[in-house]
Structures are given as C-alpha cells and as structure tokens.
Design a protein around this motif. Structure first.
Motif, short mmCIF file in Angstrom:
data_model
loop_
_atom_site.label_atom_id
_atom_site.label_comp_id
_atom_site.label_asym_id
_atom_site.label_seq_id
_atom_site.Cartn_x
_atom_site.Cartn_y
_atom_site.Cartn_z
N SER A 1 0.85 -1.17 0.00
CA SER A 1 0.00 0.00 0.00
C SER A 1 0.89 1.23 0.00
CB SER A 1 -0.92 -0.01 1.23
OG SER A 1 -1.84 1.06 1.19
N SER A 2 0.36 2.33 -0.46
CA SER A 2 1.13 3.56 -0.56
C SER A 2 1.63 4.02 0.81
CB SER A 2 0.25 4.65 -1.18
OG SER A 2 0.77 5.93 -0.92
N LYS A 3 2.89 4.39 0.85
CA LYS A 3 3.47 4.95 2.07
C LYS A 3 2.66 6.15 2.54
CE LYS A 3 7.66 7.49 3.48
NZ LYS A 3 9.01 7.90 3.03
N ASP A 4 2.26 7.01 1.60
CA ASP A 4 1.50 8.20 1.97
C ASP A 4 0.15 7.85 2.59
OD1 ASP A 4 3.54 9.85 1.01
OD2 ASP A 4 2.70 9.86 -1.01
N ILE A 5 -0.52 6.86 2.02
CA ILE A 5 -1.81 6.44 2.57
C ILE A 5 -1.62 5.87 3.98
CG2 ILE A 5 -3.71 4.80 2.32
CD1 ILE A 5 -3.92 7.07 0.38
N LEU A 6 -0.60 5.03 4.15
CA LEU A 6 -0.37 4.43 5.45
C LEU A 6 -0.06 5.48 6.51
CD1 LEU A 6 1.74 1.35 4.31
CD2 LEU A 6 -0.46 1.23 5.50
N LEU A 7 0.75 6.47 6.14
CA LEU A 7 1.19 7.46 7.12
C LEU A 7 0.17 8.58 7.32
CD1 LEU A 7 4.99 7.78 6.27
CD2 LEU A 7 3.96 6.68 8.27
N GLU A 8 -0.42 9.08 6.21
CA GLU A 8 -1.27 10.27 6.31
C GLU A 8 -2.71 10.05 5.89
OE1 GLU A 8 -0.17 12.86 7.77
OE2 GLU A 8 1.91 12.17 7.91
N GLY A 9 -3.03 8.90 5.28
CA GLY A 9 -4.39 8.66 4.83
C GLY A 9 -4.74 9.38 3.54
N LYS A 10 -3.76 10.01 2.90
CA LYS A 10 -3.96 10.76 1.65
C LYS A 10 -2.78 10.51 0.73
CE LYS A 10 -4.23 14.51 4.14
NZ LYS A 10 -4.36 15.91 4.59
N ARG A 11 -3.00 10.77 -0.55
CA ARG A 11 -1.94 10.62 -1.54
C ARG A 11 -1.33 11.97 -1.88
NH1 ARG A 11 -2.19 5.52 -3.70
NH2 ARG A 11 -4.21 4.45 -3.52
#
Length: 871
Positions: free
Chosen positions: A670-680
């Motif tokens: 899964s996207s690092k950005d999604i995992l960390l911030e919930g957004k792309r």
C-alpha cells in the motif's frame, strides 16, 4: 374477393385480440416506479440488491417471458441469480434449448445437414453481467427497467427479436458490493459528503480486482459467472457492463484498442466489432452523444469476465462515464479530456464521431445508454442468428482441428511435483473451466522424457483450445506501437498469467505428434480428492513443508488446541521446516478430516523424531487501509483459505493500540503516503484531499511508525512487501528507556535510479534464486517465480548498531523474465528480491513482490507463510 376480404378481417381481428390479451396481461405487471417508490435513475435514488431481486421475482411470477434461477452465492452468502428473458415459447422450451446450445458450442461432429437443422431449432443466447464494480451503479439500476420493458413490450419488432434470442441477465455480478455502495451513498445523502467514496473494498476480499479473477476463479461470485460460459449454458454472446471516468467520452463500445490477444480467432474480433458498430449507430441514432470505439481499452490479457472470449464466445465490454453514485455532476467543456489510446484530442474523430460537449451528467443518462445498447445487442444477435450459430459451431470444429494438426499438441504435467497438492488444485481448476483433461494410464516416453502413469495431460484438440494455450504457455507481450518507430503501447494491466509458472508446477509443451497417445489417456471427469487416511500404527503425522496446504492444516490444528511441532532438521524424506503432530486416539479423526479437506499428502513415522520445536500460533495484526486496498484484500483471502487467524487493524489505530498483544504485524502493499497520512501526494508533492469521509482519511503518522519500530525493537516481527516497504526505508527514530535512538535499516529502494536507466517491468513473472534452509524459504525450491512490477528494487548495506540483514532471494544474472514483459531487465541482475532484517530483539521480512499476487502465485505463498512463523 369477398372471401379474401373476410379472411383479412378475421386475421386482423385475431392479431388485435392477441395484442389486446398481451396488453391486458402486461398492464397487471407492477412498474419499477411503483415498486421502488421512485423511477430508477432519478436523482439521489438507489435500491439495494435485495430490493432488485425481489422486484425481479415479481416479474418472474407475472410474465411468461421471464424465468429466474439461482446460480451460486456471493462470498458473503447472498444468492446470485440468472434471469432469462425471451419469447414465451423459448422460455417454455429452455431446457431443450440448453441442450441444443451445448451441441452448437461443443459438438465438432455435426454434418452440414445436422448443423443446418440445429441452427434452425437453436437460439442465440446472449449473456449480460451487470455492475461487477459496485461503484459503477448504472447497469444494475437499469436492470429493473430492462426487465420490465421486455416483460411488457408489445412492439412486434422487439417480440420478433425474442423469437431468435434468449437474453440472460446477471442482475448484479457483485451483490455484496452493491449493498455496501448503496448503503454508503444513502448514509451520506443530503450531507456535504454525498457521493463520497466507499471506505474499504466493495467486496469481501478483492474489490475492483474481481475483474481479474477469471483464470484462478478464487471467488465464489467469479465461479458462479464462469460456470455459465464454461460448463452449463454456453452463450454465444456476452457483455460485461461497466463505468469509467467522468471526464472523457460518455460511452465505450467495441472494437478494442491494440494490443489484442493473439490466440483468439480473428472472426471473434470481427464479430465484436460488428456488435460495437451497431451499438454506436443505434446510440447515436437515439441522440446519445460521446460514444467512442477503439479507445483506451485493449484486450490482450485474460482474467476479466470476458475471459470467455478464449472459449469461443463473442465477449466484450461497454463503459459509461460515471457520476457520483446517484448524484449528478456538471462538467465544463474545458474539463473534458482524452489520452493516448485511440483518441489524442477530445474532438470529432473516427473513434468518436459525435462528442458530448459538457454540461450536466446524470445517472439517468447512464441508464439510457444501457437501455439502448442492450436492445442493440439483442437486435444484432437476432439479425445474424444463423451466422452467429454457424460461426460458433464451425469455430469449435476449427479449434479442435488446429489442436490436432498444429503444435503444441499437448501439455503434460508430471505426476511428481514439488507441491503435490498444487497438481490437484490445477486439475480441479481446469475442470471448473470446462477443459478436457486426462491422466496417463501407463508410462510413456516422449523426446527422451519419461512421464509416469498418473501424469496429467491437457490436449489442445478441444473446443476451448485458445484458453488452454493461453493459460499454459509462457507469455510474450504483443508489442505494438502508436506509429512506426514510435512509442510502445503500454499494457493496460499485467503481462503474465501462465498457470504452471504461477503455481510452481513442472509442465512440458509437446510440439511433436505422439502416435497412439490418445489410447493411453484416461479422461478425468470429476474433481480429485484424497482420503486423508492415516497409517494405523504411526506415532506421528508429518506435514511436508513443500505443500502449501500443510501450513493450512498446521494452523487449523493449532486453532483446535493441538500441539504442532516443526522439524529443525531433515527427517527421512521430510525436509527441514515440515510440521509434525503426535497422533492419539483423540485427534486422529480431526487430523484425517483436515488432511482430506486440504488435500495434503502426509508422511508418517513410527519413530520418535529428534529436533522438534513446538510451534506457537502467532497473534497476527493485519494492517489494511480504507483506500480500496486490494492487495490487502487478496491477502486476507489467502489467509482465510489457509485457516490463518488475524486481527484487522486500520493504520490510525497503530497510534494507540497495545501492540504488545501481537507477535507479528503484516503490511501488504500500500502507498506509504496512505499508510502514514491517509492521503496521496500529487505531482507537486503536496497531499491531495481524500475522497473518503474525514473519519476514514487517517494514517498512522510518524507516531504510529515509531510505535511499530519500538514493537520490533522489543521482539515483535514485521512482514512487509511492495509499496509498503517504502515506509521503512527512511531514517527513523524510536525511544528506548526514555532515550531516543535514530537509525536506518540496512536496506534501501533504488527503483527510481533504475527507472532513469530504463528499467520497465509491466507486471511480469521474474525468476529468483532462493537461499536454501533459511526460515523464510522453508519448502521453496532453489529457484522460484515471483510476480513483480519493478518497484521496489532493494539494495542492502552494512548494518548499523543492533541490526543485521540476510538476502534470502536474489534476481539471477540473466534470464530474469520467463513470462511477461520487461525492458532492461539486466539492471536487476544479482539484486535482492527478499531480505530478512534483524532490529533489536525483533525481525522483519521485506519482499519486493507480492507473495500472493491476486491469489495467482501459489508457487511462492510459502514466503508469506514462513514469514508469519518467524521465531
């Protein structure tokens, strides 16, 4: 003259009486607007799956032109149905027509006279499956209107079409997802979040990837649909109804854009083009603008519902521009755009002769497209009834003859395989696909290769030859270009699907005719099962680690309270990492049932086994985002089907959850950005607003990642693959006894550097060399095939304090891509594909690939299973 006049009057009166009776009959059928309380397609209104089915059941009881039957169940247990609509006579004779249909599609031995008689008596069967992608609500919402219109029509022309055609509708391909999307829409209707994206997947497991499951048939809804075209009804024509993005053409109809599959008979592409040409003509004639052809959607790979194209079905899709579920959208002309395949500019062109120029776009607009296009397909099938039926029977004959006269002639899978259970799974899967498959009744020698009795033989001389060849051979992507010496047309999706390679099976392509081989074959007609019988005087049952399902039995037995051990050394024929369970009077039936249910070929020992280590059932925390996380869904499916328990965790919960309750945390790709911030992040590097309601657009943040690494430091394990590994590639900080420690793990992702050098991997199979006898590689062969997309590309480094690393799988020096398409694959030579990391008291397993990709790479599941058992 007077007699003729009286006869004319009598005939006219008779016809008027018939139409009067029909009108009286149909006037009693409840209209959709009266049943649902709103007109389907109207602003802000959607009905659920149960409401749709209940209405269709009313039509079924009210109209002799309809018949509905259950064909299976969804993954969450909802009944799935197939609705037949045709003339009253055809519905009455449906069982007879079913037999005739099988003859048309599968019988190569019809004489010209027999074929002509059969064509006269048979009907064209046309299958439509609706809204498999549940956010694409239009087709399923149109289903009630289509069924009502056809149940009540008195139009002589339409009635004549149904004399020739049996229309088969799957009202919704994905019942579970339909309810999820509808309920989500109604939850937020009238709020600022009306039309917001559904949090999570619109399916129990696979979401949008349900349209990638028609080779492996892992999901029950996929199997229900596949059965229609593979083993029961055998329609000649099939359409899958979809929606696409909002800012391009309003509708797509065939033909497809290049590249197209090379194993498909040219005539099928021609027929698809004919249906598409008639649709665009009829849609444009009805005043519906923005219809496109030859745009965006290629058709070189199987796996979608239209995989029946490889089974001699005229199969295609349509795509309508979407709205926000049932909420209309307004599009300014400058916001309309196209890209690349088939349309370089949003202008009048051969592939879109009448563009839509913007304005309001509504759910009702989509429904009108569905009404007109469905009628167009039925009309074309009626006009060309005899040609369609003769073509499909002749194609059956042609494919069988090609298989007998043109190499390859057979594929043979030796009886002895590394994972014997995989051979059983392969045979049973091919039977589900309607493939004729046999076993050798005696040993044979072909080109100096010995094939033992019991080896599996798949002949090419059969009606579904194109499917057999497609899924058995290694893939070579059909490279096409936009212009001579111009850029290559990139693949729409994956470029490898070879079942033997993906399942880890040895398979031999036989390109020479083998005299008398047919007499040495025994046809397999039923799925293979095993008894699971135990040896009477054995003290231990051993579950060989080479078999995937040994892990399933081991986890199931641990869940049942049984003590399961693991071998730390080879024992007789059992390899290190195999599982052992001591037999007793109390557990024998439990173990035998598990061996049978999971088709495990167990070994037995009367002797005490030295070097056993008790296996602890790990407490698994499974991290899945709310952002339609398909790789996570596929992983859940694989875990569930192997009896591996886990607790679902959303990323933001990692900020507060007591992680000491777990032994291992799993991070699917899964996207690092999604995992960390919930957004792309967008191209500017800034985070884009989420389309989810705000309570779901949350990540773990730096605090959550810090807590995960402290979990590892204190002895917990982490398993991560694909895009999620990026989260662990940057410098990190943890707190140990109130002291901060900054560190970097001895691994990095160099994919961006290699991409600049020309590395391109289009979803292909890659060969890796496997480090033997490592806890992460127990049960794997020395070389394995992984599904790989070119990112990440690992590089290890010298470890810092309190850490270590071992490369457990490596890309070879050459011949990296056995199936699929890569450019400059040599840049991967000798680089790591799987790495074990130690940090503090814990361990981490990083994979550059998905070890369970779409449940299609069962040959390397053991990377995942072993990682869960790291101790």
């Amino acid at each position: 003259m007077k007699k003729k006049y009286l006869a004319f009057i009598s005939l006219s009166f008779l016809l008027m009486s018939i139409f009067y009776v029909q009108a009286q009959t149909t006037s009693n059928i409840v209209k959709p607007i009266d049943y649902f309380g709103f007109q389907p397609g109207s602003e802000g209104n959607l009905f659920t799956y149960e409401q749709l089915i209940d209405y269709l059941k009313i039509l079924d009881k009210s109209s002799p032109r309809l018949k509905m039957e259950q064909i299976g169940e969804s993954p969450m247990g909802k009944p799935m149905y197939l609705l037949f609509i045709s003339s009253e006579k055809n519905i009455q004779n449906l069982d007879k027509l079913k037999v005739l249909n099988r003859e048309i599609m599968l019988n190569p031995n019809l004489s010209p006279d027999e074929q002509a008689k059969l064509i006269e008596d048979a009907r064209v069967f046309f299958l439509a499956t609706l809204s498999m992608h549940s956010s694409e609500v239009g087709p399923a919402q149109a289903a009630s209107l289509i069924a009502y219109d056809y149940a009540t029509t008195t139009d002589p022309q339409m009635l004549s079409y149904f004399d020739d055609v049996v229309y088969m509708m799957v009202p919704n391909h994905n019942p579970d997802g339909m309810n999820m999307v509808v309920n989500n829409y109604l939850k937020y209707k009238g709020t600022k979040y009306e039309g917001a994206t559904l949090p999570g997947l619109y399916h129990k497991y696979v979401g949008h990837d349900n349209n990638r499951d028609f080779i492996t048939l892992s999901q029950s809804d996929s199997r229900a649909i596949s059965t229609i075209t593979s083993t029961t009804w055998f329609p000649q024509v099939m359409v899958e109804k979809h929606q696409m993005g909002s800012r391009g053409p309003r509708y797509f109809v065939p033909p497809n854009h290049d590249p197209i599959a090379e194993n498909i008979d040219p005539g099928l592409w021609n027929w698809n083009g004919l249906f598409g040409t008639n649709m665009i003509k009829d849609l444009t004639g009805a005043g519906l603008k923005g219809v496109s052809q030859g745009y965006a959607f290629d058709n070189y790979w199987p796996g979608s519902t239209e995989t029946c194209l490889w089974k001699n079905v005229m199969a295609f899709l349509t795509e309508a521009a979407s709205v926000d579920d049932a909420t209309s959208i307004y599009i300014e002309p400058n916001e309309l755009s196209v890209s690349g395949k088939g349309l370089a500019e949003y202008e009048i062109s051969a592939n879109m002769p009448d563009p839509w120029m913007g304005g309001w776009w509504t759910l009702n607009d989509i429904i009108q497209l569905e009404l007109v296009s469905t009628k167009s397909i039925i009309k074309t099938a009626s006009f060309h009834k005899k040609e369609i039926l003769s073509y499909t029977n002749n194609l059956c004959k042609k494919e069988i003859k090609l298989g007998a006269t043109q190499a390859p002639y057979y594929y043979i899978l030796p009886k002895s395989q590394h994972d014997q259970g995989q051979l059983i799974a392969f045979v049973n899967l091919m039977l589900e696909h309607g493939i004729q498959i046999s076993q050798l009744k005696e040993k044979v020698i072909i080109n100096q290769t010995i094939f033992e009795k019991g080896s599996v033989v798949v002949p090419l001389s059969q009606p579904f030859r194109a499917f057999v060849k497609e899924v058995m051979e290694n893939q070579e992507f059909p490279v096409r270009h936009y212009s001579k010496d111009g850029p290559m047309i990139k693949p729409y999706d994956i470029t490898s699907w070879s079942l033997p390679l993906h399942m880890g099976l040895k398979s031999f392509e036989i390109n020479d005719k083998v005299a008398d081989l047919g007499n040495k074959l025994g046809l397999i007609t039923e799925k293979i099962t095993i008894s699971g019988e135990l040896e009477a005087d054995a003290d231990y049952v051993i579950l060989p680690v080479a078999q995937n399902k040994s892990f399933a039995v081991a986890f199931e037995l641990m869940s049942e309270g049984q003590t399961v051990y693991r071998l730390t050394n080879d024992f007789e024929s059992a390899k290190q990492g195999s599982f052992a369970v001591k037999l007793s009077a109390k557990n024998k039936h439990l173990i035998q049932d598990n061996l049978k249910d999971n088709a495990v070929f167990a070994e037995f020992s009367k002797e005490k086994i030295e070097g056993l280590v008790k296996l602890n059932n790990p407490k698994i925390g499974f991290i899945e985002t709310w952002n339609h996380d398909m790789d996570a869904g596929w992983t859940r499916y694989v875990l569930d089907s192997h009896h591996i328990p886990f607790q679902l965790i959303r990323p933001d919960e990692l900020k507060t959850l007591d992680l000491s309750a777990f032994d291992v945390l799993v991070f699917p790709s899964s996207s690092k950005d999604i995992l960390l911030e919930g957004k792309r992040k967008g191209s500017s590097g800034e985070y884009n607003p989420s389309s989810l309601p705000p309570e779901y657009a949350k990540g773990m943040g730096k605090e959550g990642l810090k807590r995960v690494m402290e979990f590892v430091q204190n002895g917990g394990n982490v398993v991560s693959w694909g895009n999620s590994t990026d989260m662990f590639m940057s410098p990190m900080k943890i707190s140990i006894e109130k002291e901060d420690e900054e560190f970097s793990l001895p691994i990095s992702n160099i994919s961006s550097q290699l991409k600049k050098k020309g590395l391109y991997v289009a979803g292909s199979l890659a060969t890796v060399n496997v480090k033997p006898n490592h806890p992460l590689t127990y049960g794997l062969e020395e070389t394995a095939n992984i599904f790989y997309r070119g990112n990440p590309v690992f590089q290890t480094s010298m470890p810092g304090f309190d850490s270590d690393r071992r490369v457990v799988a490596t890309f070879p020096k050459d011949n990296i891509c056995p199936s699929g398409y890569m450019e400059n694959e040599g840049l991967l030579a000798k680089l790591p594909a799987a790495v074990w990391i130690k940090k503090g008291e814990g361990q981490m397993a990083f994979f550059a690939f998905s070890p369970q990709f779409r449940s299609s790479t069962s040959g390397v599941y053991k990377f995942l299973f072993n990682a869960l058992l790291m101790d």
